[in-house]
Design a protein around this motif. Sequence first.
Motif, mmCIF file in Angstrom:
data_model
loop_
_atom_site.group_PDB
_atom_site.id
_atom_site.type_symbol
_atom_site.label_atom_id
_atom_site.label_comp_id
_atom_site.label_asym_id
_atom_site.label_seq_id
_atom_site.Cartn_x
_atom_site.Cartn_y
_atom_site.Cartn_z
ATOM 1 N N LYS A 283 0.811 -1.219 0.000
ATOM 2 C CA LYS A 283 0.000 0.000 0.000
ATOM 3 C C LYS A 283 0.849 1.276 0.000
ATOM 4 C CE LYS A 283 -3.713 -2.286 2.588
ATOM 5 N NZ LYS A 283 -4.450 -2.333 3.880
ATOM 6 N N SER A 284 2.154 1.095 -0.096
ATOM 7 C CA SER A 284 3.059 2.247 -0.029
ATOM 8 C C SER A 284 2.818 3.218 -1.177
ATOM 9 C CB SER A 284 4.510 1.764 -0.065
ATOM 10 O OG SER A 284 5.406 2.852 -0.165
ATOM 11 N N GLU A 285 3.098 4.484 -0.931
ATOM 12 C CA GLU A 285 2.998 5.489 -1.995
ATOM 13 C C GLU A 285 4.151 5.355 -2.986
ATOM 14 O OE1 GLU A 285 2.765 9.312 -0.238
ATOM 15 O OE2 GLU A 285 0.799 8.982 0.686
ATOM 16 N N LYS A 286 5.223 4.701 -2.569
ATOM 17 C CA LYS A 286 6.380 4.528 -3.434
ATOM 18 C C LYS A 286 6.185 3.317 -4.343
ATOM 19 C CE LYS A 286 9.632 6.564 -0.123
ATOM 20 N NZ LYS A 286 10.860 6.321 0.679
ATOM 21 N N ILE A 287 6.324 3.544 -5.625
ATOM 22 C CA ILE A 287 6.133 2.461 -6.591
ATOM 23 C C ILE A 287 7.124 1.332 -6.343
ATOM 24 C CG2 ILE A 287 6.300 1.852 -9.037
ATOM 25 C CD1 ILE A 287 5.261 4.640 -9.695
ATOM 26 N N GLY A 288 8.370 1.684 -6.060
ATOM 27 C CA GLY A 288 9.388 0.669 -5.829
ATOM 28 C C GLY A 288 9.057 -0.244 -4.671
ATOM 29 N N ASP A 289 8.520 0.331 -3.595
ATOM 30 C CA ASP A 289 8.132 -0.476 -2.440
ATOM 31 C C ASP A 289 6.968 -1.403 -2.792
ATOM 32 O OD1 ASP A 289 10.058 0.467 -0.782
ATOM 33 O OD2 ASP A 289 8.773 1.833 0.352
ATOM 34 N N ARG A 290 5.985 -0.867 -3.511
ATOM 35 C CA ARG A 290 4.835 -1.704 -3.881
ATOM 36 C C ARG A 290 5.287 -2.874 -4.755
ATOM 37 N NH1 ARG A 290 2.392 3.169 -5.319
ATOM 38 N NH2 ARG A 290 1.857 2.498 -7.441
ATOM 39 N N ALA A 291 6.137 -2.569 -5.731
ATOM 40 C CA ALA A 291 6.604 -3.617 -6.635
ATOM 41 C C ALA A 291 7.403 -4.678 -5.884
ATOM 42 C CB ALA A 291 7.439 -3.005 -7.750
ATOM 43 N N ALA A 292 8.260 -4.241 -4.985
ATOM 44 C CA ALA A 292 9.090 -5.190 -4.235
ATOM 45 C C ALA A 292 8.247 -6.073 -3.327
ATOM 46 C CB ALA A 292 10.135 -4.429 -3.416
ATOM 47 N N ALA A 293 7.282 -5.461 -2.634
ATOM 48 C CA ALA A 293 6.433 -6.226 -1.724
ATOM 49 C C ALA A 293 5.573 -7.238 -2.466
ATOM 50 C CB ALA A 293 5.548 -5.273 -0.910
#
Length: 308
Positions: free
Chosen positions: A74-84
């Motif tokens: 649910k992160s606002e950061k695309i990189g975090d969402r993709a990684a999770a």
Amino acid sequence: MFVLPRSLLVLIASGLLLIEQQPSRNSEMPQINPQESSPKKEPATSSETSAPKRPEKLPTIEQQAWSILEAGAKSEKIGDRAAAIHVLGLLPNDRRARKMAEAALGDNAPQVRSASAAALGEMHSRNSIPKLKSATDDKDPSVALAAAHALLQLKDNSGYDLYYEVLTGERKTGKSVLAQAAVLKDPKKLAEIGFQQGLGFIPFAGMGWKAFKTIKKGDSSPARAAAATVLSKDPDPRTTEALANAAGDKNWIIREAALEALSRRGDPSALNTVGLYLSDQEGEVKYTAAATALRLAAIRQSRPSKQK
């Protein structure tokens, strides 16, 4: 006529006078306040007003792991969402992970959508085949290719249609989505897509796009990360310890690769070590640790039932 003696008359008169001067019994009785009729209660102590609090239970490692993955998704950061989302592929036969990955197919960012398609393929989610078929029509080539690759992992031959389109410029069905995409006419860009999604276009493709951008000339991390991936299938028990040690490497690419290898290795004895990296400062490492913890915890819980 009988006449009383004077002394007796005086005595009687005095008695009558005393009776008149005495207050009535009712007037002598003190007025009782109804609120005072019951004994006063001492103020309740804090221990009486509230029940004793039980010590709060600390979250289990599984609860911590799911919280980390859900926050990342649910992160606002695309990189975090993709990684999770990407690491959900480490959780086969997990309905919760499948639902999270399927939901990410609708993300606004192509990087997240492609990560979700790749995860569904990795977790061998045949229930997701209809959604993956729809994803092959995605306008972003990286998403469509990831979905096609996932379909092939699931033994669904419709995934070949997209590769046919890449080769010939049209699909077998006559429905062309990617033929005019400029990225497919640029070999370097196509290789980058393959690297990002782990589709096997170039070596070490499973490392992830962020790792690809981080690697510098002379960096040995790609080779070491690839070695960690291969060692996930090594039957030698000493390898588990070697991978656990590698999870503490100063290079985050190695830490991530080692944790993923521990996940695929499936040895629950590494669970405590994996738990140490749930708070890693690098998002990719933290999310991989969370997925690995869930996988190893599930394996540990299933083993006693098999022994019965």
